[in-house]
Write a protein that holds these residues in place. Sequence first.
Motif, PDB file in Angstrom:
ATOM      1  N   LEU A   1      28.339  47.521  77.097  1.00 49.77           N
ATOM      2  CA  LEU A   1      27.487  47.196  76.739  1.00 49.77           C
ATOM      3  C   LEU A   1      26.855  49.417  76.653  1.00 49.77           C
ATOM      4  CD1 LEU A   1      25.959  46.562  73.782  1.00 49.77           C
ATOM      5  CD2 LEU A   1      23.992  45.778  74.860  1.00 49.77           C
ATOM      6  N   ALA A   2      25.998  48.750  77.854  1.00 49.02           N
ATOM      7  CA  ALA A   2      25.143  50.084  78.038  1.00 49.02           C
ATOM      8  C   ALA A   2      26.235  51.516  77.933  1.00 49.02           C
ATOM      9  CB  ALA A   2      24.377  49.875  79.412  1.00 49.02           C
ATOM     10  N   GLY A   3      26.929  51.320  78.492  1.00 52.65           N
ATOM     11  CA  GLY A   3      28.438  52.926  78.307  1.00 52.65           C
ATOM     12  C   GLY A   3      28.816  53.166  76.922  1.00 52.65           C
ATOM     13  N   VAL A   4      28.781  52.348  76.091  1.00 49.99           N
ATOM     14  CA  VAL A   4      29.359  52.464  74.538  1.00 49.99           C
ATOM     15  C   VAL A   4      27.774  52.637  74.370  1.00 49.99           C
ATOM     16  CG1 VAL A   4      31.392  50.515  74.257  1.00 49.99           C
ATOM     17  CG2 VAL A   4      28.707  49.780  73.472  1.00 49.99           C
ATOM     18  N   LYS A   5      26.738  52.785  74.470  1.00 49.13           N
ATOM     19  CA  LYS A   5      26.222  53.643  73.641  1.00 49.13           C
ATOM     20  C   LYS A   5      25.805  54.625  74.554  1.00 49.13           C
ATOM     21  CE  LYS A   5      23.294  49.555  73.220  1.00 49.13           C
ATOM     22  NZ  LYS A   5      21.331  48.296  72.911  1.00 49.13           N
ATOM     23  N   LYS A   6      25.490  55.221  75.573  1.00 48.78           N
ATOM     24  CA  LYS A   6      25.495  56.243  76.550  1.00 48.78           C
ATOM     25  C   LYS A   6      26.713  57.167  74.976  1.00 48.78           C
ATOM     26  CE  LYS A   6      25.743  58.648  80.680  1.00 48.78           C
ATOM     27  NZ  LYS A   6      25.385  58.695  82.284  1.00 48.78           N
ATOM     28  N   LYS A   7      27.831  56.286  75.475  1.00 47.88           N
ATOM     29  CA  LYS A   7      28.990  57.684  75.670  1.00 47.88           C
ATOM     30  C   LYS A   7      29.288  57.233  73.952  1.00 47.88           C
ATOM     31  CE  LYS A   7      34.130  57.337  76.036  1.00 47.88           C
ATOM     32  NZ  LYS A   7      35.571  56.983  75.848  1.00 47.88           N
ATOM     33  N   ASN A   8      28.638  56.610  73.130  1.00 48.21           N
ATOM     34  CA  ASN A   8      28.998  57.594  71.913  1.00 48.21           C
ATOM     35  C   ASN A   8      27.436  56.351  70.707  1.00 48.21           C
ATOM     36  OD1 ASN A   8      31.863  58.099  70.637  1.00 48.21           O
ATOM     37  ND2 ASN A   8      31.966  55.839  72.065  1.00 48.21           N
ATOM     38  N   PRO A   9      26.901  57.091  70.911  1.00 46.84           N
ATOM     39  CA  PRO A   9      25.033  56.783  70.941  1.00 46.84           C
ATOM     40  C   PRO A   9      25.415  56.186  69.244  1.00 46.84           C
ATOM     41  CG  PRO A   9      25.241  59.300  71.072  1.00 46.84           C
ATOM     42  CD  PRO A   9      26.488  58.512  71.734  1.00 46.84           C
ATOM     43  N   HIS A  10      25.987  57.339  68.681  1.00 44.22           N
ATOM     44  CA  HIS A  10      25.815  57.394  67.060  1.00 44.22           C
ATOM     45  C   HIS A  10      26.556  56.739  66.567  1.00 44.22           C
ATOM     46  CE1 HIS A  10      26.096  62.091  68.738  1.00 44.22           C
ATOM     47  NE2 HIS A  10      24.864  61.915  67.827  1.00 44.22           N
ATOM     48  N   LEU A  11      27.148  55.669  66.611  1.00 45.06           N
ATOM     49  CA  LEU A  11      28.217  54.859  66.299  1.00 45.06           C
ATOM     50  C   LEU A  11      28.201  53.499  66.371  1.00 45.06           C
ATOM     51  CD1 LEU A  11      32.129  55.993  67.488  1.00 45.06           C
ATOM     52  CD2 LEU A  11      31.088  56.702  65.567  1.00 45.06           C
ATOM     53  N   ILE A  12      28.250  52.527  65.791  1.00 44.05           N
ATOM     54  CA  ILE A  12      27.612  50.779  65.784  1.00 44.05           C
ATOM     55  C   ILE A  12      28.011  50.143  65.709  1.00 44.05           C
ATOM     56  CG2 ILE A  12      27.031  49.562  63.637  1.00 44.05           C
ATOM     57  CD1 ILE A  12      25.638  51.708  61.919  1.00 44.05           C
ATOM     58  N   SER A  13      30.203  50.560  65.429  1.00 40.90           N
ATOM     59  CA  SER A  13      30.788  49.368  65.891  1.00 40.90           C
ATOM     60  C   SER A  13      31.564  49.316  67.308  1.00 40.90           C
ATOM     61  CB  SER A  13      32.314  50.217  65.321  1.00 40.90           C
ATOM     62  OG  SER A  13      32.833  51.269  65.381  1.00 40.90           O
ATOM     63  N   PRO A  14      31.006  50.327  68.408  1.00 39.09           N
ATOM     64  CA  PRO A  14      31.593  49.443  69.703  1.00 39.09           C
ATOM     65  C   PRO A  14      30.766  49.011  69.806  1.00 39.09           C
ATOM     66  CG  PRO A  14      31.805  52.426  69.481  1.00 39.09           C
ATOM     67  CD  PRO A  14      30.916  51.257  67.966  1.00 39.09           C
ATOM     68  N   VAL A  15      29.257  48.897  68.886  1.00 37.63           N
ATOM     69  CA  VAL A  15      28.386  48.058  69.622  1.00 37.63           C
ATOM     70  C   VAL A  15      28.653  46.667  69.195  1.00 37.63           C
ATOM     71  CG1 VAL A  15      25.526  47.720  69.190  1.00 37.63           C
ATOM     72  CG2 VAL A  15      26.236  49.157  70.098  1.00 37.63           C
ATOM     73  N   LYS A  16      28.945  46.556  67.935  1.00 35.83           N
ATOM     74  CA  LYS A  16      28.812  45.385  67.249  1.00 35.83           C
ATOM     75  C   LYS A  16      30.549  44.570  67.881  1.00 35.83           C
ATOM     76  CE  LYS A  16      25.063  44.800  64.421  1.00 35.83           C
ATOM     77  NZ  LYS A  16      24.726  43.967  65.147  1.00 35.83           N
ATOM     78  N   CYS A  17      31.188  45.156  68.360  1.00 40.32           N
ATOM     79  CA  CYS A  17      32.388  44.621  68.924  1.00 40.32           C
ATOM     80  C   CYS A  17      32.103  43.783  69.821  1.00 40.32           C
ATOM     81  CB  CYS A  17      33.723  45.673  69.725  1.00 40.32           C
ATOM     82  SG  CYS A  17      33.949  46.448  67.988  1.00 40.32           S
ATOM     83  N   VAL A  18      31.116  43.891  71.549  1.00 43.20           N
ATOM     84  CA  VAL A  18      30.785  44.178  72.343  1.00 43.20           C
ATOM     85  C   VAL A  18      29.647  43.323  72.142  1.00 43.20           C
ATOM     86  CG1 VAL A  18      29.538  44.071  73.675  1.00 43.20           C
ATOM     87  CG2 VAL A  18      30.815  46.283  73.657  1.00 43.20           C
ATOM     88  N   GLU A  19      29.086  42.812  71.474  1.00 47.93           N
ATOM     89  CA  GLU A  19      28.325  41.504  71.147  1.00 47.93           C
ATOM     90  C   GLU A  19      28.964  40.940  70.164  1.00 47.93           C
ATOM     91  OE1 GLU A  19      25.468  42.210  67.871  1.00 47.93           O
ATOM     92  OE2 GLU A  19      24.611  43.752  68.591  1.00 47.93           O
ATOM     93  N   ALA A  20      29.282  41.041  69.567  1.00 45.28           N
ATOM     94  CA  ALA A  20      31.169  39.816  69.164  1.00 45.28           C
ATOM     95  C   ALA A  20      31.881  38.922  69.988  1.00 45.28           C
ATOM     96  CB  ALA A  20      32.381  40.331  68.197  1.00 45.28           C
ATOM     97  N   VAL A  21      32.686  40.052  71.061  1.00 41.77           N
ATOM     98  CA  VAL A  21      32.958  39.910  71.870  1.00 41.77           C
ATOM     99  C   VAL A  21      32.473  38.441  72.740  1.00 41.77           C
ATOM    100  CG1 VAL A  21      34.307  40.324  74.361  1.00 41.77           C
ATOM    101  CG2 VAL A  21      34.986  41.502  72.301  1.00 41.77           C
ATOM    102  N   ALA A  22      30.693  39.478  73.466  1.00 44.17           N
ATOM    103  CA  ALA A  22      29.572  38.329  74.130  1.00 44.17           C
ATOM    104  C   ALA A  22      29.303  37.141  73.709  1.00 44.17           C
ATOM    105  CB  ALA A  22      28.030  39.032  73.875  1.00 44.17           C
ATOM    106  N   ALA A  23      29.673  36.902  72.468  1.00 44.72           N
ATOM    107  CA  ALA A  23      30.371  35.434  72.076  1.00 44.72           C
ATOM    108  C   ALA A  23      31.272  34.043  72.541  1.00 44.72           C
ATOM    109  CB  ALA A  23      29.779  35.132  70.878  1.00 44.72           C
ATOM    110  N   CYS A  24      32.281  34.997  73.125  1.00 43.93           N
ATOM    111  CA  CYS A  24      33.752  34.299  73.561  1.00 43.93           C
ATOM    112  C   CYS A  24      33.389  33.202  74.144  1.00 43.93           C
ATOM    113  CB  CYS A  24      34.719  34.874  73.720  1.00 43.93           C
ATOM    114  SG  CYS A  24      34.191  35.169  75.888  1.00 43.93           S
ATOM    115  N   ASN A  25      31.993  32.914  74.463  1.00 45.71           N
ATOM    116  CA  ASN A  25      31.948  31.640  76.144  1.00 45.71           C
ATOM    117  C   ASN A  25      31.381  30.756  74.905  1.00 45.71           C
ATOM    118  OD1 ASN A  25      29.478  33.108  75.212  1.00 45.71           O
ATOM    119  ND2 ASN A  25      28.665  32.577  76.809  1.00 45.71           N
TER     120      ASN A  25
END
Length: 698
Positions: free
Chosen positions: A219-243
Amino acid sequence: MAETTSINDVISIGQEGDVALICIDNPPVNATGQAVRQGLLDAMAQIGTSAKVIAIYCAGRTFVAGADIKEFGKTPLPPSLPDVLNQIEDSEIPVISVIHGTALGGGLELALATHARVAIEGAKIGLPEVLLGLLPGAGGTQRLPRLSGLPFSLDVILSGRQVPAKEALEKGAVDRVMSGEPRDVALAAAQDVLAGKLSTRKTKNLTADYDAKVIEETLAGVKKKNPHLISPVKCVEAVAACNKPLEEGLKVERQCFIDCMQTPQRAGLIHAFFGERAVSNIPEAKGDTRPLDKIGVIGGGTMGSGITTSCLMAGIPVRLIEVAQEGLDRGVATITKNLDGAVSRGKMSAEKRDAALAMLEPSLAMEDLADVDLVIEAVFEKMEIKKEIFGKLDTICKKGAILASNTSYLDVNKIAEMTSRPEDVLGLHFFSPAHVMRLLEIVQGAKTAPDVLATGFALAKRLKKVGVLAQVCDGFIGNRILGHYSKVNAFLVLDGASPQQVDDALERFGLAMGPHKVGDLAGLDIGYMNRQRMKEEGLDPNARYGGDVADRIAEKGWYGRKTGKGYYLYDAGRPVPNPEVETIIDEVRAEKGITPQSFTDEEIVDRYMTAMISEAARVVEDGTAKRPVDVDMVFLFGYGFPRFRGGPLHYADTIGAEELVRRIEAYAKEDPNYWQVPELLRKMAADGTTFADLNKEG
């Protein structure tokens, strides 16, 4: 072979003993349209308990390769894909999927919902939704981690890359790799399930190997690499629910998907996706073409070497011409270095590099171009030099050979006049570095033959570039618009902003690189020479924006990165503002009697983008660009415009024509010569239409 039964136009079933076979036949890519979704449910219901194993496979060249583009932007008809996949997974009869070609997006999610996956050799899988500003919305973020773990799943979901079958097998995303025709493999694999040789299980019953630290770092990596983009953050948030239990995880995934759907970024990225295909979907790009078996390139400098590299990588033999052995050797060395770089980046194998170099024929004799099908001139941007070369080519090249100029600004018609065959002449404006940049402006001269123009588009396709049609004018589409809005940089800097503030504001807006950094990268001498040419030709009467600061920097021999000094200093390896530029700015302000004022980042972006949109509207208005989408693709693929904003004219629609007219009229109080409302924009403001409407008309 057992008789098949049609469920509907795209789904059929057959049965061989205890094996039921479901075939999806929805060309060209077996997309998950409503008929496929409903057909799968109906097929499962009709099979009932008559079989002990069900195998799903596809006809044609690929497994399901994504959603149905006909449904984009429309309210989807039931059943939804998540509902269909949940029912398939809940089946008490084991269901397996057989993947050939590509299983992308909803196609891979379909496979993940089955109880075992078999890939045919050469198949690839992927979840490319992030490239459209979305995320896998039918269980991909929940099922893939259960099968393949977090690191691999996050990589696939965040990159959108296509994973080869061998890697997918190693990571557990598929259970077996086989060879053969899809139906035969489907039957054989299903029979192995019956024999206990291929195990099946429900993905939802698996437990993901969860690691909170991996999620946090990603999550920290995608925010740093693509600070403008929303979908990568949401991808990580969704995957985080796989537990969580699958049902709960799917709810999180669905909400993240809805969050992405409601952003302007999703609309911009989908516009970019369709726009890339739309630019070549025009009559001029179709029809008869001429051969492209051998190409000649004149000039072994940066552009010529890049063009040659691009052609060689596409498997086209090239004869490279230079006037001196030193220049020729330098060109060959650059091409070799470019190809070595492609090998190191995994773009081609060492064997293919060697084969590409074997197709290169360096020469000092222009007469050696007598047998080539296409010549691309890539020499110094001087009309006199280009005219001389085309005059020679007219006598050397065979009948029917295409003569192309890689000019950035110059009049292709004047170049064509130097030949007895202007119908064979066109512009092919590559962007530097030509073997990397995907844009190719295909410039239609007044007498360019239709098959010559179509061949230009065929070349773009073969080189894997985005070919955009442009008409003749100074700078064509991209550089003409650039020449206009870059004056705003001078305006902002003279009136109080620093080059660094302008760059920073626009980079925060999403540009890959601020305009002054771009100037340093391209070489400030290029812009300087063009401004001098325009002044000589009387094309730039507005002295207020004539590049005073930029000219003085260039006149000191500070050309940017190539000299280590321009608007920025490059000794430290990264750009640092050049303090001497500030002195030059102060001198010019004093000479012009300008009292500096302050600008907010928002004001900088508004002025810059309004200027860009204004000239882009005029380019569409006078027909230099065929449609607004052509302008958008030029800027996405050639000028680092943020893809998530869709392009300048797609972005203009988010502002609205009425607001743009209001801005221009307000700015015109400062400078009525520069700030003028395009008639097209004024008309759109009056009747409430958009650039998207013009694309539909086009």
